[in-house]
Design an enzyme around this catalytic site. Sequence first.
Site, PDB file in Angstrom:
ATOM      1  N   THR A  79      11.883  -4.132   0.841  1.00  0.00           N
ATOM      2  CA  THR A  79      10.724  -4.233  -0.046  1.00  0.00           C
ATOM      3  C   THR A  79       9.410  -4.205   0.704  1.00  0.00           C
ATOM      4  O   THR A  79       9.326  -4.649   1.862  1.00  0.00           O
ATOM      5  CB  THR A  79      10.805  -5.544  -0.848  1.00  0.00           C
ATOM      6  N   TYR A 120      10.559 -14.220  -1.350  1.00  0.00           N
ATOM      7  CA  TYR A 120      11.239 -12.950  -1.585  1.00  0.00           C
ATOM      8  C   TYR A 120      11.059 -12.022  -0.384  1.00  0.00           C
ATOM      9  O   TYR A 120      12.025 -11.470   0.164  1.00  0.00           O
ATOM     10  CB  TYR A 120      10.708 -12.295  -2.857  1.00  0.00           C
TER      11      TYR A 120
END
Length: 338
Positions: A125, A149
């Site tokens: 990501t 995250y």
Amino acid sequence: MMTAKNDRPAVLVTGGAGYIGSHAVLALRDSGWRVAVIDNLSTGFRFALPDDVPLYEGDIADRSLVADIIAREEIGAIMHFAGSIIVPESVENPLKYYENNTLKSHSLISSAVAGGVRNFIFSSTAATYGIPATSPVGESIPKQPINPYGWSKLMTEQMLADTAAAHPFRYCALRYFNVAGADPLGRTGQSTVGATHLIKVALEAALGQRDNVAVFGTDYDTPDGTGVRDYIHVADLAAAHVLALQALVDDASPPPIMNCGYGRGFSVLEVLDAVDRVTNRTINRKLEPRRAGDPAALVSDPSLLRQRLDWQPKRADLDQIIQDALQWERKLAELRAG
């Protein structure tokens, strides 16, 4: 020289019944690869997969199950999508993210090495960059995630690098920017109830399934004050995975880390204007404070992907992304009604 189709290894797709994973399964199948899927179906759906793709319902941390799949399906490559992906939730519940995204990835990588799997594609990501000092964002800038995250994914990237240095194991981590759209042939799309992806939320509002769309933050240092993101069509992203895997199998030494985006950003308000335009509706917008862990702007530099894998995006148009997603939302409503 490219590997012949019948010499390609079988591919295990983790989270393959989910949004991005199911598109990767279709892209692999369309390109002639043999595929099996492991998914716990917490956010995935059996209907997202072709009927003849083996689906093993279970957890990637179940080492005996993963070992059995690797042996039974003669797996030689893994595409790893399984994990948790909601940034605000990661801030509220960080341990869930370090368990699902880091600890379980450790277990999966360990199973891969033990089972002799040599090729590994990882769903990473742009959240690994945190708040970058420059834009667009290249792969070599410092990585300073601002939410659990991002850290959970960056830790897995490091595990992959260290594993590749110690074992006959090759990997490629693709750092996604904002993924949107749906399969152009209407075979799968974003189906999770309560999904937080902006375009899906906006389309649900346009179709009368939501009262409004929340705009989180209107005071960012951006042209209209709302967050700017680089939206990539999920079909183009899936194609990048297939190219990366082919390069690994061919021992073509692709870069271990590559950005996946178009290099163009759109603000939240620009996206909502585009949804209004495509649907011929006017969405009710509800202005809200900023969310924790959201950077003002995140736009990719996809030069490595384009140059090293000759990646040629086919659907790099915001209105097209929205149109494909709209087609899926209408089909999804029919599936749920029937």
